[in-house]
Motif scaffolding. Structure first.
Motif, PDB file in Angstrom:
ATOM      1  N   ARG A 231       0.823  -1.208   0.000  1.00  0.00           N
ATOM      2  CA  ARG A 231       0.000   0.000   0.000  1.00  0.00           C
ATOM      3  C   ARG A 231       0.859   1.260   0.000  1.00  0.00           C
ATOM      4  O   ARG A 231       0.355   2.361   0.235  1.00  0.00           O
ATOM      5  CB  ARG A 231      -0.938  -0.013   1.208  1.00  0.00           C
ATOM      6  N   GLY A 232       2.125   1.092  -0.267  1.00  0.00           N
ATOM      7  CA  GLY A 232       3.056   2.209  -0.376  1.00  0.00           C
ATOM      8  C   GLY A 232       4.111   1.881  -1.409  1.00  0.00           C
ATOM      9  O   GLY A 232       4.214   0.744  -1.892  1.00  0.00           O
ATOM     10  N   ASP A 251       4.958   1.253   3.404  1.00  0.00           N
ATOM     11  CA  ASP A 251       3.767   0.887   4.176  1.00  0.00           C
ATOM     12  C   ASP A 251       4.137   0.125   5.449  1.00  0.00           C
ATOM     13  O   ASP A 251       3.273  -0.413   6.140  1.00  0.00           O
ATOM     14  CB  ASP A 251       2.780   0.080   3.330  1.00  0.00           C
TER      15      ASP A 251
END
Length: 329
Positions: A231-232, A251
């Motif tokens: 997610r990053g 993330d």
């Protein structure tokens, strides 16, 4: 006091030297205490306590003893390679005792590790922005990833120069990390070498180098809940054995990917900051080729050791760094 000014200065220098010696002794004692505390600190998130682990191996015979130094041995300075204009962002060890250095001024410098100061061999030009990652490939080739949203493949010469033979440009953001992994078919000892890229669009991608084709993309997909991903942005990659790649993200997680099955095998959680670097190492038994342990360094100033088979935390090292951990080698 009947002495002259020079005598007074000599006394002052003697006092200063004595104070500096006391300071060094105090620092060494503190380092020893910190090392002991780190070794005895229990793991977290369900991991085993460090006291249950075997003691660290003795230092190699070539290492000079360093009283009070964490780990019990010193690293000896050998040489400095000077000549790059931009800050060095990445390194790759090449054949023939050479190294490649990626820099923030969009260049790649090639050095021979000879003599006290090394020997500069040449510069590879072609990227338009910072070179964030370099990795050696088979056949005397080198791959480089850049903020210009490309990966370039270079054919290196024995003299130190090289030419760009391919450019992978199917990226929507800067390429932050590179690695290679071997995908072995059943019965094979040496599988095919594949290139792995990590970018700031949260994607880990698998590439066939000869055909310049993307074989797989590991990323979260809002339209397909079965697809898992970071997610990053991806900050680091490491080969974690045949058919396995580890990725670290901002993330705060590490993911282990099964390249053959094209799926996420495990998510390693616990860091409180972005994951900046990864290193897989160790052998389960004599003759084994697969690493057994993964080290992760983070902006939370810690290094964590993970069991690659189970994904469990083995140990957390928390005391020796006052800033983020950016490289593990």
């Amino acid at each position: 006091w009947g002495g002259d000014a020079e005598s007074l200065r000599g006394v002052a220098r003697g006092v200063a030297a004595a104070l500096e010696e006391l300071r060094l002794q105090a620092d060494a004692a503190a380092a020893s205490l910190r090392a002991a505390a780190a070794f005895l600190a229990p793991g977290t998130s369900g991991g085993a306590s460090s006291s249950a682990l075997p003691p660290p191996p003795p230092p190699p015979p070539s290492a000079a003893a360093a009283p009070g130094a964490p780990g019990g041995f010193a690293i000896t300075y050998q040489r400095a390679l000077k000549g790059q204009d931009g800050a060095i962002t990445s390194l790759a060890l090449l054949s023939g005792d050479r190294i490649a250095c990626g820099t923030e001024d969009s260049k790649i410098a090639i050095w021979a590790l000879e003599g006290e100061g090394g020997r500069f061999l040449g510069t590879l030009l072609g990227h338009a922005k910072d070179v964030n990652a370099v990795v050696a490939l088979e056949g005397g080739q080198l791959a480089s990833g850049s903020d210009d949203r490309t990966v370039k493949v270079w054919q290196l010469s024995e003299e130190g120069g090289g030419i760009c033979i391919d450019t992978l440009a199917d990226f929507q953001g800067g390429v932050k990390a590179l690695a290679t992994v071997r995908l072995c078919s059943e019965g094979e000892e040496d599988g095919k070498e594949l290139l792995v890229t990590g970018d700031n669009q949260k994607r880990v991608r698998l590439w066939d180098i000869p055909t310049s084709s993307c074989l797989a993309t590991f990323a979260e997909d809002a339209k397909d809940p079965t697809k898992e991903g970071h997610r990053g942005q991806i900050l680091c990659l490491a080969a974690a054995g045949p058919g396995c790649i580890a990725s670290g993200s901002n993330d705060k997680t590490v993911r282990l990917w099964d390249v053959g099955a094209r799926r996420c095998r495990a998510v390693l959680e616990g860091h409180e900051g972005a994951i900046c670097c990864l290193l897989a190492f160790g052998e389960r038994e004599a003759g084994a080729t697969a690493p057994t342990t993964l080290a992760s360094g983070s902006k939370d100033k810690t290094v964590r050791l993970w069991d690659l088979a189970s994904g469990e935390l083995l140990r957390q090292l928390v005391v020796h760094h006052t800033s983020q951990v950016t490289r593990i080698r």
